[in-house]
Each structure stands twice: as C-alpha cells, then as structure tokens.
Design a protein around this motif. Structure first.
Motif: not given
Ligand code: MN
Length: 359
Positions: A229, A293, A320, A322, A336
């Motif tokens: 991500d 998350h 992550t 972000e 992120e």
C-alpha cells in the motif's frame, strides 16, 4: 508452513475452550490452508482438518491444501450444513467456534438449525487474526516482493504522467504496470489531481491533468495474497511556496509518527505524533482520517493506527503510515509507506523517494 500454523491454531482452540472452529473469512482461510479461491469453509479440530467447497473449486483445493480433507458440497444431496453437521458428529464436537466478525446472521441461523442439539455455537473474536498479527519471515519476504513491485510501478508511472492526460489514464496505466509484474492491484486505484485531491478516497475521473497541479496516487501490488500500500503525491511543474510548505508539513508529520514506531509502542500514540504536529501547524482539522492500518493478507487488518486504538505494536507487525491534509477547493497531499515494526524502530519496505517529485 501450514502445519506450523495449524499447530499454533490448535493451541488457540484449547485456550479458548472450544473443540473445533468453522473459518469463513477468505484471508483466514488462505492463512490456515493455502487455499486462494472463493466460496470455501474450513472445519478445524485437533483431529480433523476439512475444507468444504463446491465443485468449481474441488480440484484447486486439492492442489493447494494437502493438509486438508476436501469435501465437495452439492445440493440437494450434501448441503454445506449437512457436511458441517457430519463433521461435528464424527469428531464428537460439542463446542464449535465461529468467527463472529465474519459470519452472516442468515448463515448463523441456518447453521444453528442444522446442527445436532448437542453442539453449541461459540462466537469468537480474532482466532486466526491473533496469529496473523505478527508476520513470519516467509510472510515478510512476500511483502517485500509486493513492495518492490510497487516501487517499480511508481517509477514507471512517473515517466508516463504529463499534462493533457486524465486521472483515468493514469489509473489504467498503473493497473497495466501492476498486472504486467505478475501482481494484482491491492485495491481500486486512487488518482486525484488538483482540487480533487481534497477527497481522500477519490475515484479516478475524466479530469485532465494540468500544469501546477498535485496528483495523489494511492495504489499497491498484491503478490501471493500480500498487499502493498503506497501513496505518493507528485507535482506537474514547479511548486508554489505554499505547495512546497504544505508538502513538507505532511512529510514531517510522517517522520514524526515513524520516530515513535517500535515494538511495544501503543497504536494511538503513533497517530498522535503525526496529528499533534499537524495541529501545531494549523492543519489538524484537515487530517480527517486515521494515520494508518495493519496490512498483509487483507489490505486493512490489525493493528489500526488511529486516535483510539490501545493495541500494542509488536516486532513483525506490518502497518501503513499515511498522514494527509485535505483542503476543499484547494486540493490535498498524502504520503504513505508500508513499514515493518522492529524491536528498535521500523523499516520502510519501499525505496521510492519521499521528497516532492516534480514531473
Ligand atoms: Mn493505506
């Protein structure tokens, strides 16, 4: 690998005081069996490991899950619920755990009606998730591959972006690059340019990219089920002083949060490190979501890094980081990374530059 996970899972079942568990969540199924298809159910007791699916997936399940007995359910002769009832009878199961976060109410009703009265259904939280919280070396290796492919995708898309193309053009090119690397897209790609940047989860539109605009791209490669991500906000042309100042604030908020990351840290304190910094500079109200998350077999999993989470981070957690600011009418900036928590701090799994990229 599956054998080791099942051994740990059996320990969890006995700790929770249940005889067996019915697993319905796809990521938990993949973690505990290796099965990567849809429409399957695991029945796990100390003496039985069964994967129940329909005839579309029988062969795939047989290939992917050597540790499991494969049962094909096939209405009207052998319904899913009849198969579970029979497994309970064979294993003399009295207390059958189910995933209360993942099982639908209808499924619960039908299961309850079909089981013998001697079987009690026990709702449980985070059975397999408790094992997935800290990633193994093998899982981290897969995440590194997903993240390396994502770095590659970012560098390629930067060479493609130019004024005159649309947000949808960027999203479709990114998807093409991701698929070309043998990966899937971790989630629907976000591309937001100019004033659309104030929408944290903007849907790519026909809007044309113009000189002087920020473009926020949130995307990732999914490799062998593991989700990278990444978000980068890039600029077309040269930044104004205000654009540069705001970009640096978001980047510094990210650094502040990362400086607080280590095994043993409390999740909400990581969120606070970034949020307090942005608030101090007048942008707290424009940071409208949680800081990050957990990520792995699900794109969003434990631990959440938000204002309220008391979860204790552990070495081997993947999260992550972000931070972002979103100003209606002006636009937005989000940066992120996917990072690995270590005993002493953290390690980013990306190598893509964090400084503002001017294209
Ligand atoms: Mn994310």
């Amino acid at each position: 690998m599956i054998k080791e996970r099942l051994a740990k899972f059996h320990t969890i079942l006995s700790q929770r005081g249940v005889d067996a568990a019915l697993i319905v969540d796809p990521a938990n199924i993949r973690y505990l069996s290796g099965y990567s298809g849809d429409d399957a159910y695991l029945f796990i007791s100390p003496t039985q490991q069964a994967l129940i699916t329909d005839s579309r997936y029988t062969e795939q399940a047989g290939r992917e899950c050597p540790e499991y007995q494969i049962i094909t359910h096939n209405l009207p002769h052998n319904s899913l619920f009849q198969a579970i009832r029979q497994l309970c009878q064979e294993g003399q199961i009295h207390r059958l755990a189910f995933e209360r976060q993942h099982l639908s109410y209808l499924f619960f009703e039908q299961l309850g009606q079909s089981l013998a009265s001697s079987v009690e259904l026990i709702p449980v939280n985070e059975l397999a998730e408790s094992l997935r919280y800290c990633k193994s070396a093998a899982e981290i290796a897969l995440m590194r591959q997903a993240c390396a492919a994502t770095d590659q995708a970012f560098s390629q898309i930067c060479r493609y972006i130019r004024p005159g193309i649309s947000e949808k053009d960027i999203a479709s090119e990114l998807l093409y690059i991701i698929l070309g690397q043998g990966c899937e897209s971790s989630f629907p790609i976000i591309v937001a340019s100019g004033s659309n940047g104030s929408l944290p989860h903007a849907i790519p539109s026909d809007k044309i990219i113009a000189e002087g605009e920020f473009i926020t791209m949130d995307f990732g490669c999914c490799y062998a089920g593991y989700h990278a991500d990444m978000t980068r906000t890039v600029l077309i042309g040269q930044p104004t002083p205000l654009q540069q100042e705001r970009y640096q604030l978001v980047l510094e908020a990210k650094h502040q949060a990362e400086a607080a990351l280590h095994s043993g840290a409390i999740a909400k304190n990581i969120d606070a490190a970034a949020r307090d910094f942005l608030t101090k500079h007048g942008y707290g109200e424009y940071f409208c979501h949680g800081l990050g998350h957990g990520v792995g077999l699900d794109i969003h999993e434990a631990p959440s890094l938000n204002r309220v989470s008391e979860r204790v981070l552990s070495s081997g957690c993947l999260v992550t980081v972000e931070p972002g600011i979103y100003l209606p009418g002006w636009g937005g900036i989000r940066i992120e990374d996917t990072v690995l928590i270590t005993d002493s701090g953290y390690q980013s799994l990306f190598t893509s530059p964090l400084e503002l990229q001017c294209l």
